[in-house]
Scaffold this active site. Sequence first.
Site, PDB file in Angstrom:
ATOM      1  N   GLY A  86      42.778  45.701  18.135  1.00 25.82           N
ATOM      2  CA  GLY A  86      41.555  45.704  18.929  1.00 25.82           C
ATOM      3  C   GLY A  86      41.228  44.310  19.446  1.00 25.82           C
ATOM      4  N   SER A 182      49.527  45.611  18.224  1.00 32.86           N
ATOM      5  CA  SER A 182      48.531  44.985  19.085  1.00 32.86           C
ATOM      6  C   SER A 182      47.900  43.764  18.417  1.00 32.86           C
ATOM      7  CB  SER A 182      47.485  46.025  19.487  1.00 32.86           C
ATOM      8  OG  SER A 182      46.668  45.530  20.534  1.00 32.86           O
ATOM      9  N   TYR A 183      46.564  43.750  18.258  1.00 31.62           N
ATOM     10  CA  TYR A 183      45.940  42.595  17.617  1.00 31.62           C
ATOM     11  C   TYR A 183      46.282  42.520  16.128  1.00 31.62           C
ATOM     12  CZ  TYR A 183      42.750  38.692  17.105  1.00 31.62           C
ATOM     13  OH  TYR A 183      42.240  37.432  16.872  1.00 31.62           O
ATOM     14  N   ASP A 387      54.296  48.683  28.544  1.00 26.91           N
ATOM     15  CA  ASP A 387      52.938  48.220  28.249  1.00 26.91           C
ATOM     16  C   ASP A 387      52.693  46.937  29.022  1.00 26.91           C
ATOM     17  OD1 ASP A 387      50.509  47.458  27.062  1.00 26.91           O
ATOM     18  OD2 ASP A 387      51.525  46.512  25.358  1.00 26.91           O
ATOM     19  N   HIS A 439      51.958  50.909  24.906  1.00 22.19           N
ATOM     20  CA  HIS A 439      51.389  50.021  23.899  1.00 22.19           C
ATOM     21  C   HIS A 439      51.461  50.611  22.499  1.00 22.19           C
ATOM     22  CE1 HIS A 439      48.913  46.600  22.769  1.00 22.19           C
ATOM     23  NE2 HIS A 439      48.074  47.390  22.143  1.00 22.19           N
TER      24      HIS A 439
END
Length: 469
Positions: A86, A182-183, A387, A439
């Site tokens: 996020g 991701s994060y 992505d 992603h």
Amino acid sequence: MVMAKRLIFVPIVFIFLMIANDGVKTQEGEEADRILELPGQPKISFQQFSGYVTVNQVAGRALFYWLTEATHTPFTKPLVIWLNGGPGCSSVAYGASEEIGPFRINKTSSGLYLNKFSWNIVANILFLETPAGVGFSYSNRSSDLLDTGDRRTAEDSLEFLIQWLDRYPRYKNREIYITGESYAGHYVPQLAKQIMTYNSKSKHPINLKGTMVGNAVTDNYYDNLGTVNYWWSHAMISDKTYRQLINTCDFRRQKESDECESLYSYAMDEEFGKIDQYNIYAPPCNNSDGSSATTRHAIRLPHRPHPIFRKMAGYDPCTEKHAEVYYNRPDVQKALHANTTRIPYKWTACNEFLNRNWNDTDASILPIYREMIAAGLRVWVFSGDVDSVVPVTATRYSLAQLKLATKTPWYPWYVKNQVGGWTEVYEGLTFATVRGAGHEVPLFKPRAAFQLFKSFIGGKPLSKSSQRR
């Protein structure tokens, strides 16, 4: 002599009783977290547990977890922790419910069906919602949501794991791997670093064996440079905008200049068009009025592709919406032992308030990669190659800065006679792409992601054989 024997005997009995009572408390805690059955759940062969671990008594911070044990012989399988990014997004919403978990939520949000490529076929999977404020995780101190960042997330996650292993002692000596996307490119290595530091001082070290992250935020400068290059090389932006971005933006800064921000806004609003930035070849999931659900300002928050791709890719494109209905049901929350303190807001897949108020972030995770490699951990990084948010070029630019010697040169790897992607094995790190994945790699390419995971857990290279007959 008789008295001496009694003096020795009594403390031993006392200690034995303390240990026995401790074991009873542990079993009671575990049993209290056992999931008997989720609403609409199909029959299963594995055990599930979920609940809270309080990581800070003073603030009342508690992190929510969901453990799905392996489908066969779970006591012989490793423990794999999954973290979504996020920052502010839920591992229950994404990892568990649409990527690697055992269940998928049906269209009406009334029940569940099995995911045949669930990672708990291979390992015990522990989904952790971190930090407090994400999903069902909470804090009784509202100011925590204003100053959360990388440091506290890593520290709280370590405290969670220490306490969780006390609650589930059968996992204490088990091999542990940390995974995410991701994060979580920050969360995973940062938690690994916390564990390594803890292990250097502890008489009871955590048996951390490796990490694996996908489409991972890694290094501010090289991630940003690689992202802009991806946009240009995939014809998403004009030559003019590309040159302006390269010449105007200082990619090393945490916050860009107004001029640079304007260029980003122009590119996304005027040149991208209505695409799903998390899979550039799949139109975004539309709202009920037909408008696009993708919003530029929530660039790090995942969005779904358009329903037209569902039959082709084999997934429901609006699973995030189904999750927000399903996990807000009182009967589901009761079955999960979730929301026991009656949090005064709805469960959401991503907490945008927390995302906007993220307090601290490492400019680069590369120094931690060097530490993990030096410690002998198994380190894998993978990228879905369609992505545009954290694209493959960003990851390749970042990892190149490690200057690792090549062990096995670049080659295609195969899944069911098809190229699943490409990979290169370095001294201390394996990098792999997943062809045609966005992603959330396991959402778009579940079979390939499952094969990737099996190779990672097994410590084996990805298959070079197309197995043609």
